[in-house]
Enzyme design. Structure first.
Site, PDB file in Angstrom:
ATOM      1  N   LYS A   1      -8.540 -15.010  -7.229  1.00 11.28           N
ATOM      2  CA  LYS A   1      -9.629 -14.988  -6.257  1.00 11.28           C
ATOM      3  C   LYS A   1     -10.648 -13.911  -6.614  1.00 11.28           C
ATOM      4  O   LYS A   1     -10.287 -12.827  -7.076  1.00 11.28           O
ATOM      5  CB  LYS A   1      -9.062 -14.720  -4.860  1.00 11.28           C
ATOM      6  CG  LYS A   1     -10.086 -14.808  -3.736  1.00 11.28           C
ATOM      7  CD  LYS A   1      -9.406 -14.575  -2.393  1.00 11.28           C
ATOM      8  CE  LYS A   1     -10.412 -14.620  -1.259  1.00 11.28           C
ATOM      9  NZ  LYS A   1      -9.765 -14.354   0.059  1.00 11.28           N
TER      10      LYS A   1
ATOM     11  N   LYS B   1     -13.967  -7.872  -4.539  1.00 13.51           N
ATOM     12  CA  LYS B   1     -14.892  -6.745  -4.711  1.00 13.51           C
ATOM     13  C   LYS B   1     -14.189  -5.516  -5.276  1.00 13.51           C
ATOM     14  O   LYS B   1     -14.849  -4.577  -5.734  1.00 13.51           O
ATOM     15  CB  LYS B   1     -15.554  -6.405  -3.377  1.00 13.51           C
ATOM     16  CG  LYS B   1     -14.601  -5.947  -2.294  1.00 13.51           C
ATOM     17  CD  LYS B   1     -15.312  -5.789  -0.952  1.00 13.51           C
ATOM     18  CE  LYS B   1     -14.351  -5.426   0.151  1.00 13.51           C
ATOM     19  NZ  LYS B   1     -15.006  -5.347   1.473  1.00 13.51           N
TER      20      LYS B   1
ATOM     21  N   LYS C   1       0.821  -1.210   0.000  1.00 12.04           N
ATOM     22  CA  LYS C   1       0.000   0.000   0.000  1.00 12.04           C
ATOM     23  C   LYS C   1       0.856   1.261   0.000  1.00 12.04           C
ATOM     24  O   LYS C   1       0.479   2.277  -0.591  1.00 12.04           O
ATOM     25  CB  LYS C   1      -0.948  -0.007   1.204  1.00 12.04           C
ATOM     26  CG  LYS C   1      -2.033  -1.081   1.110  1.00 12.04           C
ATOM     27  CD  LYS C   1      -2.963  -1.048   2.306  1.00 12.04           C
ATOM     28  CE  LYS C   1      -4.056  -2.102   2.176  1.00 12.04           C
ATOM     29  NZ  LYS C   1      -4.980  -2.096   3.344  1.00 12.04           N
TER      30      LYS C   1
END
Length: 330
Positions: free
Chosen positions: A193, A196, A111
């Site tokens: 995978k 969202k 990140k």
């Protein structure tokens, strides 16, 4: 009875994969564990959030938990920011964490590389706050995916460090999913995978999306060229993924489904699964709406907050006494 703790960030609508891989399992273990399910909104603000949207997503996630089968008579459902002990204990655990071990966290490194205007300190101190979420409830079991295992290992290290330096009062949690849920993969790329946050909306099915649109995604899902409905992850990942979804939503075994569609083509198989998904989402969303638009949701969250405060405060007081904070408590 052992204690299970799980937290989910209100950073988007969970997918069908989240339901099959976690939420469905949570509802099935409520009789076996003392369960605490937390909406970790303070973790969500390590990235910029729109306040109106965040509050909506918090309420949505609470309703999704309940629609998934979480029973407030058996489990404790609450919002992290409504229980002050989380940030208090988080700071205490931050003081015994080292910069080096926090910088080694894979999620922090990933990140941090994406930041263009400086790295928020919250990204670095995320793990001690996560550790506090867990230890405040004397948690024995933490069901997490691969992406969070490193954080739980740090939690275990911090527990050992705290207990060694101060009093032996914190419970060292174990990483375990009591019942292993299916790992649902992307509909268009079954080697990845379902997520969202995927930029391609055809890859995932949201729990709150239009059931008819979800059915279309199933019908257009990637399979292979031989036409045989058979579970073989290595050679037939697309069909295997669809079989897993079908099995999880109907409780029919994969072997029974293979036998059922032995003489069928992919079109028939996917049409049937599309109807299964459509029916599941229709029923799920009806339960969701009943909670989301009801005062009952606030009552459940109030009760959960009160129980979480009562439990966490006991552990927090022990931690403060052990570290010598405040005036001596009786």
């Amino acid at each position: 009875m052992e204690t299970l703790f799980s937290g989910i960030q209100p950073s988007g609508i969970p997918t069908l994969g989240n339901y099959i891989g976690a939420l469905k399992q949570f509802s099935e273990v409520q009789d076996d564990y003392d369960c605490y399910f937390c909406i970790v909104d303070q973790h969500a603000i390590t990235a910029p959030q729109d306040r109106v949207k965040l509050r909506e997503q918090i309420r949505q996630l609470a309703a999704i938990y309940l629609a998934s089968g979480i029973d407030p008579e058996k489990s404790t459902l609450f919002i992290q920011s409504e229980v002050p002990a989380h940030v208090q204990a988080g700071w205490m655990l931050t003081t015994i964490s080292t910069i080096g071990e926090l910088e080694r966290m894979t999620q922090f490194k990933d990140k941090a590389q994406k930041q263009t205007e400086g790295i928020p300190a919250g990204l670095l101190t995320y793990p001690p706050l996560m550790a506090s979420d867990i230890v405040l409830y004397d948690t024995n079991i933490v069901p997490v995916g691969e992406d969070q295992k490193q954080h739980i290992e740090l939690t275990r290290n911090l527990v050992e460090r705290f207990n060694s330096r101060y009093d032996d009062i914190l419970v060292k949690p174990e990483i375990r999913m009591p019942k292993v849920g299916g790992r649902v993969m992307s509909l268009q790329d079954p080697t990845s995978k379902m997520s969202k946050s995927d930029n391609n909306h055809k890859n995932y099915i949201s729990l709150l999306e239009d059931p008819a649109a979800a059915a279309k995604k199933i019908k257009s899902a990637v399979t292979d060229s031989d036409g045989e409905v058979k579970y073989d992850v290595e050679n037939k990942p697309g069909v295997s993924n669809l079989l897993s979804i079908y099995s999880s939503l109907t409780d029919e075994s994969v072997s029974d489904l293979e036998a059922k569609y032995k003489d069928s083509n992919y079109g028939e198989f996917k049409n049937d699964l599309a109807e299964v998904v459509k029916s599941f989402l229709t029923d799920f969303q009806e339960r969701y709406e009943n909670y989301y638009n009801s005062d009952k949701l606030d009552e459940i969250l109030d009760l959960g907050r009160d129980k979480a405060q009562q439990t966490s405060e006991k552990t927090l007081q022990k931690m403060e006494n052990a570290m010598g904070l405040g005036r001596k408590r009786n």
